[in-house]
Design an enzyme around this catalytic site. Structure first.
Site, PDB file in Angstrom:
ATOM      1  N   GLU A   1      -1.480  -9.229   3.442  1.00 25.12           N
ATOM      2  CA  GLU A   1      -1.298  -9.848   4.768  1.00 25.12           C
ATOM      3  C   GLU A   1      -2.632 -10.228   5.410  1.00 25.12           C
ATOM      4  O   GLU A   1      -2.686 -11.116   6.259  1.00 25.12           O
ATOM      5  CB  GLU A   1      -0.491  -8.919   5.695  1.00 25.12           C
ATOM      6  CG  GLU A   1      -1.187  -7.641   6.173  1.00 25.12           C
ATOM      7  CD  GLU A   1      -1.063  -6.466   5.218  1.00 25.12           C
ATOM      8  OE1 GLU A   1      -0.843  -6.695   4.007  1.00 25.12           O
ATOM      9  OE2 GLU A   1      -1.204  -5.307   5.675  1.00 25.12           O
TER      10      GLU A   1
ATOM     11  N   HIS B   1      -3.637  -5.040   0.649  1.00 22.27           N
ATOM     12  CA  HIS B   1      -3.025  -5.610   1.867  1.00 22.27           C
ATOM     13  C   HIS B   1      -3.097  -7.134   1.834  1.00 22.27           C
ATOM     14  O   HIS B   1      -4.023  -7.725   2.415  1.00 22.27           O
ATOM     15  CB  HIS B   1      -3.747  -5.077   3.109  1.00 22.27           C
ATOM     16  CG  HIS B   1      -3.463  -3.642   3.373  1.00 22.27           C
ATOM     17  ND1 HIS B   1      -2.354  -3.218   4.072  1.00 22.27           N
ATOM     18  CD2 HIS B   1      -4.122  -2.523   3.004  1.00 22.27           C
ATOM     19  CE1 HIS B   1      -2.350  -1.902   4.140  1.00 22.27           C
ATOM     20  NE2 HIS B   1      -3.415  -1.453   3.492  1.00 22.27           N
TER      21      HIS B   1
ATOM     22  N   CYS C   1       0.836  -1.197   0.000  1.00 16.68           N
ATOM     23  CA  CYS C   1       0.000   0.000   0.000  1.00 16.68           C
ATOM     24  C   CYS C   1       0.880   1.261   0.000  1.00 16.68           C
ATOM     25  O   CYS C   1       1.408   1.627  -1.040  1.00 16.68           O
ATOM     26  CB  CYS C   1      -0.976  -0.053   1.165  1.00 16.68           C
ATOM     27  SG  CYS C   1      -2.458   0.922   0.852  1.00 16.68           S
TER      28      CYS C   1
END
Ligand code: GLN
Length: 545
Positions: A519, A517, A383
Site C-alpha cells: 500500500e 506493505h 504483513c
C-alpha cells in the site's frame, strides 16, 4: 538553486496542510517543475516509529527505511517522488544529533543554544540534497503559537533572508469558521494567526483559508487588508469530494499561479492536469461498487490505515468501481460465535487483514482467514495478515493445532518467529531480542524473487520486485513443506531464499499474503498491481453473489 516554499498552519490543527503541500507540488510538477516536499515535526520523538497509531496515525515507511509522518505518504502519492529519510525530521532527531555532538566535544567548548545550533540544523536539513530541484516545499507540523514550533519558524525567517527575496516564500493555512447564529464567515482568527507569525518575522506571501462556505469577496478583501497580502493571494479552500480533487480545486482558486507570482515568475503556459482530471472522472463516475472488509485493530481511526485506505481507492480507480471499505474490529470475532463472523464478512466481496502488532485481535484475524478460504472469498493478507494466513494454514490444513507466532509468547510451534539476523544492502543486520523498540525492525525496501507460473508473478508481470517492509517477525521456513502440503505456495522469497515474502493459494479465487506493505507504493495514477488485481477479484466476486 532550488526555491523554497514554507508552509505553516494557524488557528487549529488538522487543516490539511499536508494535502495542500502535496497538491501544490503536484500542480508545480504539472507545469514541468522538479519538486520535493519535506516535513518538519516539532515533537520530541526521534521519529513516529514508536508512537501509537491512535496518537499519530500510520507510520509511513520510505525505501531507505525511515519511519516517517503519514504526510510523506500524501507527498509520494501526489507527486510520485519517492520519499526519503532526509524528507522528515523531528525536534527529537535534531536535539539527539546535537547532544551527541556536544558529548563528543565537537562544539569545542562553545555554549550550545537553540539559536544558532538548533536553527542551523533545521536550515541544513531544509537545504540538503536540493541541487536537482526547482522547488522544495517544507511543511512545518503543528500550529503557530506552539512552543515547540518556535525554532522552526525562526529558522524559516533566517533562511528566507539568506536565500534572498524571490527565492523563498511562505504560505499560511488558516481556518475561516462559519458562525451559524450570525450566518457569517469570521476572519478574525485568521487575522490573529497571521499577526502572530508575522510578529516572529515571517510575513506570509499567500494565505490559504479553509472554509465550509464560499468566501465572499468582502471577507477576502478584509483578510488581504489586515494580513498585508494582495487579494489574489487569499486562496479559499472548501472541502473537496475526494482528496484527489484537491489539486484541481486549488488550481481553480489560483493557488499555483499565485505562488509563481510571489516568486516573480510569469508562467509561460497552463499546467497539464489531464492526469488529475482522469482520476477525478473515474472517482466521480464509477461503473459499479464493491465492499471490502478490513479486519483490523485501529478501525476507529482511519488515519491508522491511511495508505491502505488510499491503495484500495486506487484499486477502485484501476477497475472503475467505487470501493466501500467496511472496517471491522477483529476482536468481535474472538468469541465462538460463527454467526458474528458471517454477519460481518458475508456482505464483503473481499477480505483484507492489514499490518498489526501484538496479540490483540489475532484470533479474530485467523478466523477471518479461515472464513475467506472456506467461502472462496478473495483474501489479501498484508504483513501480519500474511503471518496469520500461515498460522491458519498450519492449524487447519497441516494439522499443527498449536501453531502460533512467538510475538504472542513462547509456543511449541513457532510458524511465525522473531528474526534477529538478516542481510540487507548495508550487510548483516542484527537485533537483540530485548533491544530498543525504535528503528529496530526490518525496515524499508527489500527485493524478492517471484516463482515462475505464480499468481503474483503474473500480477506483477515480473519475477523480481522490491517492496517496503516494517516488521520484526518472519514466517518460519522450517514449516514451508508442511504449509505447502496444505496448499499454501511460497511464491515469493528473498533472493537468497531464506525469508518468505509472498504466499498464495492457487486453488482459491484470489488468496495472497505478502510480508511487505504494498500500500505504501500505490498511487492514484499508478495503482499498485496487487491492489488493482485484488479489487478486480472483488468485482468478480460481487457478480457471483
Ligand atoms: N507484528 C508483526 C511483526 O512485527 C507484523 C508487523 C506488521 O504487520 N507490520 O512481524
Amino acid at each position: 538553486m532550488a526555491r523554497y516554499i514554507f508552509i505553516t498552519g494557524g488557528v487549529v490543527s488538522s487543516l490539511g496542510k499536508g494535502l495542500m503541500a502535496a497538491s501544490l507540488a503536484a500542480l508545480l510538477q504539472a507545469r514541468g517543475y522538479r519538486v520535493r516536499i519535506r516535513k518538519f515535526d516539532p515533537y520530541l520523538n526521534v521519529d513516529p516509529g514508536t508512537m501509537s497509531p491512535y496518537q499519530h496515525g500510520e507510520v509511513y515507511v520510505t525505501d531507505d527505511g525511515a519511519e516517517t509522518d503519514l504526510d510523506l505518504g500524501h507527498y509520494e502519492r501526489f507527486t510520485g517522488v519517492s520519499a526519503r529519510q532526509s524528507d522528515n525530521v523531528t525536534s527529537g532527531r535534531i536535539y539527539k544529533t546535537i547532544i551527541e555532538r556536544e558529548r563528543r566535544g565537537d562544539y569545542l567548548g562553545a555554549t550550545v543554544q537553540v539559536i544558532p545550533h538548533v536553527t542551523d540544523a533545521i536550515k541544513a536539513f531544509a537545504r540538503a540534497e536540493t541541487d536537482d530541484l526547482d522547488f522544495v516545499l517544507c511543511e512545518i507540523g503543528g500550529t503557530v503559537g506552539d512552543i515547540e514550533s518556535l525554532p522552526f519558524i525562526e529558522a524559516i525567517r533566517q533562511l528566507k533572508n539568506e536565500v534572498g527575496r524571490g527565492n523563498a516564500i511562505s504560505i499560511h493555512v488558516t481556518l475561516v469558521p462559519y458562525i451559524a447564529a450570525a450566518g457569517e464567515l469570521k476572519t478574525k482568527p485568521t487575522q490573529h494567526s497571521v499577526r502572530e507569525i508575522a510578529a516572529l518575522g515571517v510575513q506570509p506571501d499567500v494565505i490559504v483559508c479553509r472554509c465550509e462556505q464560499p468566501l465572499p469577496e468582502s471577507e477576502r478583501a478584509k483578510i488581504a487588508l489586515f494580513c498585508n497580502v494582495p487579494e489574489s493571494a487569499v486562496i479559499p479552500a472548501l472541502d473537496a469530494k475526494s482528496i484527489y480533487a484537491v489539486p484541481l480545486q486549488y488550481h481553480g482558486e489560483g493557488l499555483d499561479s499565485e505562488v509563481l507570482r510571489a516568486f516573480g515568475i510569469t508562467p509561460s503556459s497552463a499546467p497539464d492536469l489531464s492526469r488529475w482530471e482522469e482520476i477525478v472522472e473515474r472517482l466521480m463516475h464509477p461503473e459499479g461498487e464493491v465492499t471490502v472488509g478490513v479486519v483490523g485493530k485501529y478501525v476507529g481511526l482511519q488515519d491508522a490505515y491511511k495508505s491502505l485506505n488510499e491503495a484500495l481507492v486506487h484499486g477502485g480507480i484501476a477497475n472503475r468501481v467505487k470501493v466501500n471499505i467496511r472496517w471491522i474490529d477483529a476482536e468481535l470475532f474472538e468469541g465462538d460465535d460463527d454467526g458474528e463472523i458471517a454477519a460481518h464478512l458475508e456482505p464483503c466481496h473481499a477480505i483484507l487483514v492489514p499490518g498489526a502488532f501484538g496479540s490483540r485481535g489475532a484470533e479474530g484475524k485467523i478466523a477471518s482467514v479461515r472464513f475467506a478460504r472456506e467461502h472462496n472469498v478473495p483474501y489479501f493478507g498484508i504483513c501480519f495478515g500474511m503471518q496469520m494466513a500461515c498460522v491458519e494454514g498450519a492449524r487447519d490444513l497441516a494439522g499443527i493445532t498449536t501453531a502460533s507466532s512467538t510475538e504472542f509468547g513462547p509456543t511449541p510451534e513457532p510458524v511465525v518467529g522473531l528474526i534477529t539476523e538478516w542481510m540487507s544492502e548495508r550487510g548483516l543486520e542484527q537485533r537483540a531480542e530485548n533491544g530498543d523498540l525504535g528503528g529496530t525492525m526490518r525496515l524499508g525496501a527489500y527485493p524478492a524473487a517471484l516463482a515462475g507460473n505464480s499468481v503474483v508473478g503474473s500480477i506483477y508481470g515480473s519475477d523480481s520486485i522490491s517492496e517496503r517492509h516494517r516488521h520484526r517477525y518472519e514466517v518460519n521456513t522450517s514449516y514451508r513443506e508442511a504449509l505447502e502440503k496444505g496448499g499454501l505456495v511460497f511464491s515469493g522469497m528473498s533472493p537468497d531464499g531464506t525469508l518468505p515474502e509472498i504466499v498464495e493459494r492457487p486453488d482459491h479465487p484470489w488468496f495472497v499474503g505478502v510480508q511487505f506493505h504494498p500500500e505504501l507504493k500505490s498511487k492514484p495514477f499508478e495503482p499498485h498491481p496487487l491492489f488493482a488485481s485484488f479489487i478486480a477479484a472483488a468485482v468478480k466476486q460481487s457478480r457471483l453473489v
